[in-house]
Enzyme design. Structure first.
Site, PDB file in Angstrom:
ATOM      1  N   ASP A  48       0.937  -1.138   0.007  1.00  0.00           N
ATOM      2  CA  ASP A  48      -0.063  -0.260   0.206  1.00  0.00           C
ATOM      3  C   ASP A  48       0.847   1.035  -0.018  1.00  0.00           C
ATOM      4  O   ASP A  48       0.391   2.328  -0.071  1.00  0.00           O
ATOM      5  CB  ASP A  48      -0.870  -0.062   1.283  1.00  0.00           C
ATOM      6  CG  ASP A  48      -0.105   0.015   2.634  1.00  0.00           C
ATOM      7  OD1 ASP A  48       0.792  -0.337   2.593  1.00  0.00           O
ATOM      8  OD2 ASP A  48      -0.857   0.153   3.608  1.00  0.00           O
ATOM      9  N   SER A  49       2.351   0.999  -0.008  1.00  0.00           N
ATOM     10  CA  SER A  49       3.076   1.988   0.079  1.00  0.00           C
ATOM     11  C   SER A  49       2.674   2.779  -1.453  1.00  0.00           C
ATOM     12  O   SER A  49       3.336   4.025  -1.882  1.00  0.00           O
ATOM     13  CB  SER A  49       4.693   1.756   0.030  1.00  0.00           C
ATOM     14  OG  SER A  49       4.942   0.442  -0.692  1.00  0.00           O
ATOM     15  N   ASP A  94      -1.007  -6.161  -0.077  1.00  0.00           N
ATOM     16  CA  ASP A  94      -1.291  -5.445   1.303  1.00  0.00           C
ATOM     17  C   ASP A  94      -2.772  -5.370   1.207  1.00  0.00           C
ATOM     18  O   ASP A  94      -3.412  -4.942   0.348  1.00  0.00           O
ATOM     19  CB  ASP A  94      -0.780  -4.322   1.314  1.00  0.00           C
ATOM     20  CG  ASP A  94       0.654  -4.142   1.898  1.00  0.00           C
ATOM     21  OD1 ASP A  94       0.825  -5.221   2.598  1.00  0.00           O
ATOM     22  OD2 ASP A  94       1.170  -3.240   2.232  1.00  0.00           O
ATOM     23  N   LYS A 119      -1.506  -9.566   2.944  1.00  0.00           N
ATOM     24  CA  LYS A 119      -0.459  -8.961   4.215  1.00  0.00           C
ATOM     25  C   LYS A 119      -1.397  -7.887   4.861  1.00  0.00           C
ATOM     26  O   LYS A 119      -2.262  -6.954   4.473  1.00  0.00           O
ATOM     27  CB  LYS A 119       0.750  -8.319   3.970  1.00  0.00           C
ATOM     28  CG  LYS A 119       1.439  -7.573   5.100  1.00  0.00           C
ATOM     29  CD  LYS A 119       3.137  -7.416   4.931  1.00  0.00           C
ATOM     30  CE  LYS A 119       3.329  -6.194   3.891  1.00  0.00           C
ATOM     31  NZ  LYS A 119       2.863  -4.784   4.715  1.00  0.00           N
ATOM     32  N   GLU A 166      -1.460  -5.175   8.730  1.00  0.00           N
ATOM     33  CA  GLU A 166      -0.466  -4.569   9.612  1.00  0.00           C
ATOM     34  C   GLU A 166      -1.045  -4.777  11.201  1.00  0.00           C
ATOM     35  O   GLU A 166      -2.279  -4.684  11.183  1.00  0.00           O
ATOM     36  CB  GLU A 166      -0.530  -3.033   9.471  1.00  0.00           C
ATOM     37  CG  GLU A 166       0.565  -2.915   8.168  1.00  0.00           C
ATOM     38  CD  GLU A 166       0.417  -1.269   7.863  1.00  0.00           C
ATOM     39  OE1 GLU A 166       0.190  -0.383   9.026  1.00  0.00           O
ATOM     40  OE2 GLU A 166       0.796  -0.940   6.967  1.00  0.00           O
ATOM     41  N   GLU A 197       8.922  -3.851  10.518  1.00  0.00           N
ATOM     42  CA  GLU A 197       9.453  -2.591   9.923  1.00  0.00           C
ATOM     43  C   GLU A 197       9.907  -1.735  10.983  1.00  0.00           C
ATOM     44  O   GLU A 197       9.524  -1.736  11.995  1.00  0.00           O
ATOM     45  CB  GLU A 197       8.213  -1.958   9.077  1.00  0.00           C
ATOM     46  CG  GLU A 197       8.552  -0.584   8.576  1.00  0.00           C
ATOM     47  CD  GLU A 197       7.531  -0.051   7.675  1.00  0.00           C
ATOM     48  OE1 GLU A 197       6.692  -0.879   7.379  1.00  0.00           O
ATOM     49  OE2 GLU A 197       7.650   1.134   6.990  1.00  0.00           O
TER      50      GLU A 197
HETATM   51  N1  LIG Z   1       9.130   5.294  -0.454  1.00  0.00           N
HETATM   52  C1  LIG Z   1       8.665   4.590   0.407  1.00  0.00           C
HETATM   53  N2  LIG Z   1       9.491   3.965   0.942  1.00  0.00           N
HETATM   54  C2  LIG Z   1       9.181   3.259   2.096  1.00  0.00           C
HETATM   55  O1  LIG Z   1      10.131   2.432   2.574  1.00  0.00           O
HETATM   56  C3  LIG Z   1       7.904   3.561   2.795  1.00  0.00           C
HETATM   57  C4  LIG Z   1       6.966   4.173   1.919  1.00  0.00           C
HETATM   58  N3  LIG Z   1       7.422   4.864   0.796  1.00  0.00           N
HETATM   59  N4  LIG Z   1       5.683   4.403   2.404  1.00  0.00           N
HETATM   60  C5  LIG Z   1       5.201   3.569   3.514  1.00  0.00           C
HETATM   61  C6  LIG Z   1       6.001   2.998   4.449  1.00  0.00           C
HETATM   62  C7  LIG Z   1       6.620   4.347   5.256  1.00  0.00           C
HETATM   63  N5  LIG Z   1       7.873   4.051   5.521  1.00  0.00           N
HETATM   64  C8  LIG Z   1       8.657   4.904   6.184  1.00  0.00           C
HETATM   65  C9  LIG Z   1       9.078   6.281   5.588  1.00  0.00           C
HETATM   66  C10 LIG Z   1       9.698   7.212   6.542  1.00  0.00           C
HETATM   67  C11 LIG Z   1      10.542   6.827   7.477  1.00  0.00           C
HETATM   68  C12 LIG Z   1      11.452   7.858   8.125  1.00  0.00           C
HETATM   69  O2  LIG Z   1      11.595   8.788   7.427  1.00  0.00           O
HETATM   70  N6  LIG Z   1      12.089   7.313   9.250  1.00  0.00           N
HETATM   71  C13 LIG Z   1      12.951   8.408   9.898  1.00  0.00           C
HETATM   72  C14 LIG Z   1      13.362   7.766  11.552  1.00  0.00           C
HETATM   73  C15 LIG Z   1      12.701   8.376  12.389  1.00  0.00           C
HETATM   74  C16 LIG Z   1      12.889   7.654  13.702  1.00  0.00           C
HETATM   75  O3  LIG Z   1      14.121   7.550  13.954  1.00  0.00           O
HETATM   76  O4  LIG Z   1      12.214   7.347  14.387  1.00  0.00           O
HETATM   77  C17 LIG Z   1      14.219   8.351   9.170  1.00  0.00           C
HETATM   78  O5  LIG Z   1      14.837   9.401   9.112  1.00  0.00           O
HETATM   79  O6  LIG Z   1      14.563   7.517   8.513  1.00  0.00           O
HETATM   80  C18 LIG Z   1      10.283   5.457   7.811  1.00  0.00           C
HETATM   81  C19 LIG Z   1       9.492   4.444   7.233  1.00  0.00           C
HETATM   82  C20 LIG Z   1       8.415   2.925   4.886  1.00  0.00           C
HETATM   83  N7  LIG Z   1       7.567   2.700   3.831  1.00  0.00           N
HETATM   84  C1  LIG Z   2       7.204  -1.411   3.233  1.00  0.00           C
HETATM   85  C2  LIG Z   2       6.466  -2.694   2.789  1.00  0.00           C
HETATM   86  C3  LIG Z   2       6.686  -3.632   4.008  1.00  0.00           C
HETATM   87  C4  LIG Z   2       4.945  -2.301   2.756  1.00  0.00           C
HETATM   88  O1  LIG Z   2       4.151  -2.714   3.726  1.00  0.00           O
HETATM   89  C5  LIG Z   2       4.509  -1.497   1.832  1.00  0.00           C
HETATM   90  O2  LIG Z   2       5.275  -1.345   0.811  1.00  0.00           O
HETATM   91  O3  LIG Z   2       3.599  -0.924   1.815  1.00  0.00           O
HETATM   92 MG   LIG Z   3       2.304  -1.631   3.360  1.00  0.00          MG
END
Ligand SMILES: Nc1nc(=O)c2c([nH]1)NC[C@@H]1CN(c3ccc(C(=O)N[C@@H](CCC(=O)O)C(=O)O)cc3)CN21
Ligand SMILES: CC(C)C(=O)C(=O)O
Ligand SMILES: [Mg+2]
EC number: 2.1.2.11
Length: 280
Positions: free
Chosen positions: A54-55, A93, A123, A125, A190
């Site tokens: 669903d990303s 998803d 899948k 969540e 994740e």
């Molecule tokens: N392009 C994309 N990649 C992804 O991996 C992803 C998506 N979209 N959309 C759905 C989720 C959202 N996700 C994400 C998006 C951003 C962060 C993020 O920016 N995290 C911070 C960490 C913050 C903390 O330390 O608590 C980082 O700086 O990485 C994490 C997961 C993973 N998934």
């Molecule tokens: C990041 C993965 C595990 C996901 O759930 C997605 O792409 O939606």
């Molecule tokens: Mg997902």
């Protein structure tokens, strides 16, 4: 129960959920997202599992999060991916709002996904909160991939890393144990710190597939558009860019633009004659 795949090919894929479940530590599981038929065709031979995530709401529809994604969107993209996947296990998803009411709603949504896409599994969540729903799907013959740790469908305060501190660690572990009890064939972890990912992976008999969850998992998954340098939003720290498709697209578009303006395009080979060459 057996599903009739209305319009969708019955699944004849090489790798099924049972093979993912039986993965051994000597060969980490390799998983990527796929949302379209051509990308599925390119990734299918090299991956163990393709996730129609669903990303896609963020990655290809430009939304801010995954919460506005609908079941119809997931089914349309799931169907596109199963049209090309013949090797990798295909998982779709369940989007936000399609299963949280409980086992009844989860069953209705998952049955639609399986029947209309021909995917191998779904899948959803959550851990303890969806244990009964996972068990209901598995009991109905629908294989389920779990998803614990950072749950983007519930990230009201942003995408925060989970499992920090004793309480956080215990919650991720309890969620993993719930997913296993409910008979999921594997679980995505994740956005979790390494010690937690390691503990969950050691505690569970099913494989763990990590994204931002360290090398301690049984396999890895990444969003393909992040890997390819195609996503135009913020790249999480855990993603790694292996190509620059954004640059490739900009360059190709600029070159074609230049050729149109200089009338170098279309060339003769792109132009139809009155009569095809060699014909009378
Ligand atoms: N392009 C994309 N990649 C992804 O991996 C992803 C998506 N979209 N959309 C759905 C989720 C959202 N996700 C994400 C998006 C951003 C962060 C993020 O920016 N995290 C911070 C960490 C913050 C903390 O330390 O608590 C980082 O700086 O990485 C994490 C997961 C993973 N998934
Ligand atoms: C990041 C993965 C595990 C996901 O759930 C997605 O792409 O939606
Ligand atoms: Mg997902």
């Amino acid at each position: 129960m057996k599903y009739d795949f209305r319009g969708a090919e019955p699944n004849r894929r090489h790798i099924g959920p049972g093979d993912i479940r039986a993965a051994t530590p000597d060969r980490p599981l390799v998983c990527l997202t796929a949302y379209t038929a051509p990308v599925a065709a390119y990734l299918d031979p090299v991956c163990d599992l393709l996730l129609v995530g669903d990303s896609l709401g963020m990655v290809i529809y430009g939304m801010d999060g995954t919460v506005g994604v609908t079941l119809d969107m997931m089914i349309a993209h799931g169907r596109a991916v199963t049209r090309r996947a013949r090797h990798a296990c295909v998982v779709v998803d369940l989007p936000a709002g399609s299963y949280e009411d409980g086992p009844g709603q989860a069953l209705e949504s998952a049955r639609r996904v399986m029947a209309e896409t021909g995917a191998d599994a779904v899948k959803l969540e959550g851990g303890i909160a969806v244990e009964a729903s996972i068990a209901a799907l598995v009991g109905d013959g629908i294989p389920v991939l779990g998803h614990i740790g950072l749950l983007p469908q519930h990230a009201e305060e942003g995408f925060r890393i989970q499992g920090r501190g004793e309480d956080g660690a215990r919650q991720v572990l309890e969620d993993g144990l719930a997913v296993e009890r409910a008979s999921a064939f594997a679980v995505v972890i994740e956005g979790t710190v390494e010690p937690v990912a390691r503990r969950v992976t050691e505690a569970l008999s099913i494989p763990t597939i990590g994204i931002g969850a360290s090398a301690a998992c049984s396999g890895q998954i990444l969003v393909t558009d992040d890997l390819l340098g195609l996503y135009d939003g913020h790249l999480p720290k855990f993603a790694e860019r292996y190509a620059d498709l954004a640059g490739t697209i900009r360059e190709a578009a600029q070159r074609w633009t230049d050729d149109v303006r200089s009338r170098a395009f279309p060339a003769e080979r792109n132009t139809y004659a009155e009569r095809p060459a060699g014909k009378v």
